[in-house]
Scaffold this motif. Structure first.
Motif, PDB file in Angstrom:
ATOM      1  N   GLY A  83       0.790  -1.041   0.097  1.00 39.93           N
ATOM      2  CA  GLY A  83       0.080  -0.074   0.027  1.00 39.93           C
ATOM      3  C   GLY A  83       0.942   1.287  -0.059  1.00 39.93           C
ATOM      4  N   LEU A  84       0.791   2.013  -1.058  1.00 36.24           N
ATOM      5  CA  LEU A  84       1.952   3.007  -1.257  1.00 36.24           C
ATOM      6  C   LEU A  84       1.104   4.349  -0.844  1.00 36.24           C
ATOM      7  N   PRO A  85       1.568   5.162   0.151  1.00 36.65           N
ATOM      8  CA  PRO A  85       0.833   6.451   0.330  1.00 36.65           C
ATOM      9  C   PRO A  85       1.463   7.384  -0.179  1.00 36.65           C
ATOM     10  N   ALA A  86       0.897   8.862  -0.336  1.00 34.84           N
ATOM     11  CA  ALA A  86       1.171   9.803  -1.066  1.00 34.84           C
ATOM     12  C   ALA A  86       2.333  10.471  -0.315  1.00 34.84           C
ATOM     13  N   VAL A  87       3.319  11.031  -1.078  1.00 33.09           N
ATOM     14  CA  VAL A  87       4.454  11.640  -0.696  1.00 33.09           C
ATOM     15  C   VAL A  87       4.088  12.445   0.797  1.00 33.09           C
ATOM     16  N   ALA A  88       3.197  13.433   0.838  1.00 37.40           N
ATOM     17  CA  ALA A  88       3.094  14.074   2.051  1.00 37.40           C
ATOM     18  C   ALA A  88       2.745  13.260   3.278  1.00 37.40           C
TER      19      ALA A  88
END
Length: 476
Positions: A83-88
């Motif tokens: 699960g890849l989160p957003a950069v922020a």
């Protein structure tokens, strides 16, 4: 001067800037919002201040997690979901990790080796060796927890985290938000989650260690060797009866106290003479080597990387193969598995040759490299590689051979003048050792293997006209 609270430490600009730099240094990809690290950096201060304000005011909501799948390269051809989160969100998670990890490190036991600063697989293996040789704990049970990251109980995890941060509500709520945020599949479909932490989140390995800390504490009640790396653990005892009893107690604790179960293992009990595998290393008597199952996974990964579907360009293919091989050398180099590394080299060669031939046929591979610095052009010969060999032969090979002669090692030849098999093995071992020796390049201290790689890249820059090449000069 008053000491900052944990919340103040977390929210400080310095902490968020350091978190951003860690994410940027990893060249992390963006998430579902398609905002890259470079995009975030264009208005760095403004973006950080916005995140801090949202967190303080209770308005922070993480982006949905982007679901991607990567192959496990096992016999069952399974895929692991990330699960890849957003950069922020990665930056906020990293900032929180930096604030709470020092507190947890004072709590965690030294038998926990996964995803911790100053730990790692090599030290875990050394701990196993210590238990075998010094404590005579030669009976073992090797287990791993079934679907661990996806089945952690949220209520129990949040309770543990709240205890760690002394009930700080804002920090605990952040972890709750990340745990409960759903995923967006490749086809755009939304999926809710009821348990677990997402593999791919910066903070997930830390939370996993926090969740299993009570397990590490529980086993201290027994006179055993215990080594845990994330959800993979080894029980070491002096007798078969003891190891079976402890195994049953650990399984019951996982089920009753942590709502976890173990993967099915038809033969979990073994001993040193019978052989066992832990963290990809095979132990049997005095022998230590890369586990056979791991070699099979490596072979499957090489075939996957060299498929036309994966390797869209020759350069991308070579970069992927090199990255994988360097990772294997870093992981298994301490075993000095010369014959197994040669076997892996042969696997790579068997996949590279048809791959290159196919691209040459398509006109997608340079067939005539330029003449070298020391060698003239020879049709079909990699003369630049020969140049690089000459540049490092004295330091990597000659010095090693002189060391063998100085030790009085017996170096022999076959009747046809070729070096004997045993002599080749001795030279290979010492050359591999030399590659790990330290030297200097442009004022920086580096191991020789990294220097060779850096010089190869410098040759590429010279050939493409982007910089001049300076040969590496070593001191005798």
């Amino acid at each position: 001067m008053a000491t900052k609270t944990l919340l103040e430490q977390f929210l400080s600009r310095e902490n968020f800037i350091r978190a951003y730099r860690r994410i940027a240094g990893k060249n992390a990809s963006g998430g579902i919002d398609r905002v890259s690290v470079e995009d975030f950096a264009r208005h760095l201060d403004r973006n950080i201040q916005k995140l801090q304000k949202q967190i303080i005011e209770g308005q922070y909501t993480p982006q949905p997690v982007k679901s991607v799948h990567i192959p496990k390269f096992n016999q069952e051809n399974e895929w692991r979901e990330l699960g890849l989160p957003a950069v922020a969100d990665k930056i906020v998670q990293t900032a929180l990790l930096q604030a709470v990890e020092p507190i947890a490190e004072k709590l965690f036991l030294d038998t926990n080796y996964g995803y911790r600063p100053g730990k790692g697989h090599y030290k875990a293996i050394r701990r196993v060796e210590h238990n075998l040789k010094n404590r005579h704990k030669t009976w073992i049970v090797h287990r791993d927890i079934d679907n661990f990251f996806d089945t952690l109980n949220h209520d129990l995890l949040l309770s543990r985290f709240s205890d760690l941060v002394k009930g700080e509500p804002i920090l605990t709520e952040l972890v709750a938000l990340w745990c409960r945020m759903g995923l967006v599949e490749k086809n755009g479909r939304w999926r809710n989650v009821e348990a677990g932490v997402r593999q791919g989140h910066v903070i997930s390995p830390f939370l996993a260690n926090l969740y299993l800390h009570t397990l590490d504490e529980f086993v201290t009640e027994f006179d055993i060797g215990w080594v845990r790396y994330a959800d993979d653990y080894l029980i070491q005892c002096s007798s078969k009866e003891d190891v079976v009893e402890v195994d049953e107690n650990v399984i019951a604790f996982l089920k009753n106290n942590l709502s976890l179960s173990i993967n099915n293992n038809p033969n979990p009990v073994s001993n040193l003479e019978g052989g066992f595998t832990f963290l990809g290393v095979y132990f049997c008597g005095e022998k230590r080597s890369i586990a056979a199952a791991k070699l099979d996974k490596i072979h499957r990964k090489i075939k996957w990387l060299s498929s036309d579907k994966r390797s869209q360009t020759p350069e991308a293919f070579m970069l992927r193969i090199d990255k994988m091989l360097q990772g294997l050398k870093r992981y298994y180099g301490f075993l000095n598995p010369v014959e197994q590394f040669s076997e892996i080299d042969k696997m790579v060669e068997n996949e590279i040759v048809p791959f290159i031939a196919n691209h040459i046929k398509k006109g997608q591979w340079p067939q005539k490299p330029p003449a070298g610095f020391l060698h003239c052009f020879q049709d079909g010969k990699p003369v630049l590689v020969y140049d690089l060999i000459e540049e490092f032969r004295a330091m990597a090979v000659d010095r090693g051979i002189f060391t063998l002669l100085h030790r009085g090692e017996k170096l022999t030849q076959e009747d046809d003048g070729a070096l004997s098999s045993e002599t080749r093995k001795k030279i290979a071992r010492i050359v591999i050792g030399r590659l790990s020796s330290e030297t200097y390049l442009s004022g920086s201290r580096m191991i020789l293997e990294d220097v060779i790689r850096e010089q190869a890249l410098n040759i590429k820059k010279h050939v493409t006209g982007t910089s001049n090449y300076k040969p590496f000069l070593s001191r005798w």
